[in-house]
Design a protein around this motif. Structure first.
Motif, PDB file in Angstrom:
ATOM      1  N   ALA A  70      -2.486  86.418  90.696  1.00 35.61           N
ATOM      2  CA  ALA A  70      -2.990  87.641  90.056  1.00 35.61           C
ATOM      3  C   ALA A  70      -3.890  87.358  88.852  1.00 35.61           C
ATOM      4  N   HIS A  71      -3.819  86.171  88.272  1.00 34.87           N
ATOM      5  CA  HIS A  71      -4.605  85.852  87.086  1.00 34.87           C
ATOM      6  C   HIS A  71      -6.007  85.338  87.398  1.00 34.87           C
ATOM      7  N   TYR A  72      -6.268  85.017  88.653  1.00 36.40           N
ATOM      8  CA  TYR A  72      -7.598  84.527  89.019  1.00 36.40           C
ATOM      9  C   TYR A  72      -8.581  85.686  89.073  1.00 36.40           C
ATOM     10  N   GLU A  73      -9.822  85.412  88.716  1.00 35.10           N
ATOM     11  CA  GLU A  73     -10.870  86.437  88.718  1.00 35.10           C
ATOM     12  C   GLU A  73     -11.253  86.855  90.132  1.00 35.10           C
ATOM     13  N   LYS A  74     -11.277  85.887  91.034  1.00 35.05           N
ATOM     14  CA  LYS A  74     -11.654  86.138  92.428  1.00 35.05           C
ATOM     15  C   LYS A  74     -10.973  85.093  93.293  1.00 35.05           C
ATOM     16  N   VAL A  75     -10.500  85.517  94.463  1.00 31.28           N
ATOM     17  CA  VAL A  75      -9.848  84.609  95.410  1.00 31.28           C
ATOM     18  C   VAL A  75     -10.369  84.929  96.805  1.00 31.28           C
ATOM     19  N   VAL A  76     -10.788  83.902  97.531  1.00 35.03           N
ATOM     20  CA  VAL A  76     -11.300  84.064  98.896  1.00 35.03           C
ATOM     21  C   VAL A  76     -10.619  83.022  99.787  1.00 35.03           C
ATOM     22  N   THR A  77     -10.076  83.468 100.908  1.00 34.19           N
ATOM     23  CA  THR A  77      -9.430  82.556 101.859  1.00 34.19           C
ATOM     24  C   THR A  77     -10.057  82.735 103.235  1.00 34.19           C
ATOM     25  N   PHE A  78     -10.228  81.620 103.946  1.00 38.00           N
ATOM     26  CA  PHE A  78     -10.823  81.662 105.280  1.00 38.00           C
ATOM     27  C   PHE A  78     -10.337  80.464 106.089  1.00 38.00           C
ATOM     28  N   PRO A  79     -10.320  80.578 107.421  1.00 37.76           N
ATOM     29  CA  PRO A  79      -9.983  79.428 108.260  1.00 37.76           C
ATOM     30  C   PRO A  79     -11.142  78.443 108.217  1.00 37.76           C
ATOM     31  N   SER A  80     -10.851  77.170 108.004  1.00 35.92           N
ATOM     32  CA  SER A  80     -11.933  76.213 107.809  1.00 35.92           C
ATOM     33  C   SER A  80     -12.022  75.115 108.864  1.00 35.92           C
ATOM     34  N   LYS A  81     -10.908  74.822 109.544  1.00 30.96           N
ATOM     35  CA  LYS A  81     -10.963  73.736 110.531  1.00 30.96           C
ATOM     36  C   LYS A  81      -9.843  73.898 111.547  1.00 30.96           C
ATOM     37  N   TRP A  82     -10.205  73.790 112.822  1.00 29.91           N
ATOM     38  CA  TRP A  82      -9.202  73.774 113.882  1.00 29.91           C
ATOM     39  C   TRP A  82      -8.838  72.314 114.068  1.00 29.91           C
ATOM     40  N   ILE A  83      -7.700  71.914 113.538  1.00 32.97           N
ATOM     41  CA  ILE A  83      -7.344  70.502 113.492  1.00 32.97           C
ATOM     42  C   ILE A  83      -6.942  69.974 114.861  1.00 32.97           C
TER      43      ILE A  83
END
Length: 122
Positions: A70-83
């Motif tokens: 909650a303290h971060y200004e902005k947070v972005v999450t995404f799938p990055s690699k199909w291992i």
């Protein structure tokens, strides 16, 4: 008749709740994506089964150990690699970018989704 200009303009519009980054498995038989509304919700779709990957963003960001999400200004999450993809299930990497005091942090986490749709974060 399709108007290329209209198609181009429509193609650049982002709708809330629509997945922006879809990661496909090499055989295009499965995908992972995240939807950002108030919070980020991530999904993995394999063999017609959609599995929600709850709280992956919070779990990944906790690896930083700096401050609660909650303290971060902005947070972005995404799938990055199909291992990997095996007879038992699929291993997918998700990346979270977080900004705090104008500095960007990058952290990754991995989830495993078995063939029945059950997931485990690693």
């Amino acid at each position: 008749m399709n108007n290329p200009l209209i198609t181009l303009i429509f193609g650049t519009v982002t709708f809330p709740g629509v997945a922006e980054n879809v990661l496909w498995r090499a055989d295009n038989g499965a995908q992972a994506h995240c939807i950002k509304e108030k919070d980020t919700v991530c999904f993995v779709m394999i063999n017609g089964t959609t599995t929600q990957v709850p709280e992956i963003e919070s779990k990944i960001i906790s690896k930083l150990g700096i401050t609660p999400k909650a303290h971060y200004e902005k947070v972005v999450t995404f799938p990055s690699k199909w291992i990997s993809s095996t007879n038992q299930g699929d291993l997918i990497e998700f990346t979270t970018l977080a900004w705090l005091k104008s500095e960007r942090y990058t952290v990754r986490g991995v989830v495993f989704v078995d063939n029945s749709g059950k997931y485990t974060d690693q």
